[in-house]
Each structure stands twice: as structure tokens, then as C-alpha cells.
Design a protein around this motif. Structure first.
Motif, short mmCIF file in Angstrom:
data_model
loop_
_atom_site.label_atom_id
_atom_site.label_comp_id
_atom_site.label_asym_id
_atom_site.label_seq_id
_atom_site.Cartn_x
_atom_site.Cartn_y
_atom_site.Cartn_z
N MET A 1 -4.71 -0.29 9.19
CA MET A 1 -5.18 -0.80 7.92
C MET A 1 -6.56 -1.42 8.14
N ASN A 2 -7.52 -0.96 7.33
CA ASN A 2 -8.87 -1.51 7.48
C ASN A 2 -8.99 -2.86 6.77
N GLN A 3 -10.15 -3.49 6.91
CA GLN A 3 -10.36 -4.85 6.38
C GLN A 3 -10.22 -4.89 4.85
N TYR A 4 -10.74 -3.87 4.17
CA TYR A 4 -10.64 -3.82 2.71
C TYR A 4 -9.18 -3.78 2.26
N GLN A 5 -8.38 -2.94 2.93
CA GLN A 5 -6.95 -2.84 2.59
C GLN A 5 -6.22 -4.16 2.86
N LYS A 6 -6.57 -4.82 3.96
CA LYS A 6 -5.96 -6.11 4.28
C LYS A 6 -6.29 -7.15 3.22
N THR A 7 -7.55 -7.18 2.81
CA THR A 7 -7.99 -8.13 1.78
C THR A 7 -7.29 -7.84 0.45
N THR A 8 -7.19 -6.57 0.10
CA THR A 8 -6.51 -6.18 -1.13
C THR A 8 -5.05 -6.62 -1.10
N GLU A 9 -4.35 -6.35 -0.01
CA GLU A 9 -2.94 -6.75 0.11
C GLU A 9 -2.77 -8.27 0.05
#
Length: 172
Positions: A1-9
Motif C-alpha cells: 500500500m502506497n502513502q496515498y492509499q494509507k492516508t486515504t484509509e
């Protein structure tokens, strides 16, 4: 999971937790998208982007609440207990958790109650399906009965119970 996906979650979880807290404290009707956004420290636009509407957010809140219950029901299902004991434990778990989560003013709000019932029905059908399949394997449920038929009968019986529960509201 990239940083954008982590932030979104992370944002989605913050929104769900804030919504659950506010729904419980203020009720569904009195909780606005704006107040959820403020509590979650996101913009209202983020909520609409991630969930579409407050109604859709309810379904994801139920998923979040029932994640633990679902795991416990699966643990019971995978235990070495006999089928009847598994059913007894699973029903007791559901009774306990449902009353724990939903004994307050929220379920008295018709809109929230309807959304909640729909979301719970989806979750519980998955759990019921697994138990029915196990019951067939262990000979407690006739193998020639389709799982969908058993689920539909259960839904019909639940629906009758729900109508009876709400019949006192029809009197004037």
C-alpha cells in the motif's frame, strides 16, 4: 500500500469513528456531514468523495462495528464444538453484541433504523450462509435444501418479527 492509499484509509477510519461517536451522542438526524467532517478533521467534500452520502456511511459504520462480531462468529464456526453448541454460542454472541451496540436512541430514528437493518442484513447473511453450509456438512441440515432457500425462510421469519415489533407504533 502506497502513502496515498494509507492516508486515504486513515481518513476513512477517522470519518467512520467520528460518525459512530456522533450518531450515538446526537442521533442520526442531528448529525450533519459538516459535524462529522469537523470531528474527523477532514473536509465535508472528503466524506462525499469516500462515501457518497451520510446513508452510505451508515453501512460502513455497521461493517466496522460488526468486524469484531464477524470474527468471533467465524472463530466459533471453526472451533471443535458440535454444530448445535456452535449455533447456541453464535446466537448468544449476536444477541449480546446487537443489544450492546443498538440499545439507545439511534434505533428509534426511522431513517437510521432502516439503514441499519439493511446493513445488518447483508452482514448476517454472510455469517448465516457459513453456518448453514457447516450444518449441511455435519448432517444437521438436510443437504438437499438450498442454502438460499434456508436464508430466504430466515429472512421471512425475521421480517415477520420486525413487523410485529413495529405494530405498536401503528396504533393511534
Amino acid at each position: 500500500m502506497n502513502q496515498y492509499q494509507k492516508t486515504t484509509e486513515k481518513k476513512k477510519q477517522a470519518i467512520i469513528q467520528a460518525a459512530l461517536r456522533l450518531f450515538k451522542d446526537k442521533g442520526f438526524k442531528e448529525t450533519s456531514i459538516k459535524s462529522i467532517a469537523e470531528a474527523a478533521e477532514v473536509s465535508p467534500v472528503s466524506i462525499y468523495n469516500y462515501f457518497g452520502s451520510k446513508d452510505n456511511l451508515v453501512a460502513l459504520c455497521v461493517n466496522d462495528l460488526f468486524e469484531e462480531v464477524t470474527q468471533q462468529a467465524e472463530d466459533i464456526l471453526n472451533s471443535n464444538l458440535d454444530f448445535k453448541t456452535k449455533l447456541d454460542h453464535a446466537f448468544a454472541l449476536c444477541q449480546e453484541k446487537i443489544s450492546e451496540y443498538f440499545q439507545d436512541k439511534l434505533v428509534k430514528e426511522p431513517t437510521f433504523s432502516t439503514l441499519l437493518a439493511k446493513a445488518i442484513t447483508v452482514k448476517k447473511r454472510d455469517i448465516y450462509r457459513a453456518y448453514i453450509e457447516l450444518g449441511k456438512e455435519e448432517g444437521a441440515i438436510a443437504e438437499d435444501l438450498s442454502t438460499e432457500l434456508v436464508l430466504n425462510v430466515m429472512d421471512a421469519l425475521n421480517g415477520m418479527g420486525n413487523q410485529l415489533d413495529h405494530s405498536d407504533n401503528l396504533e393511534t
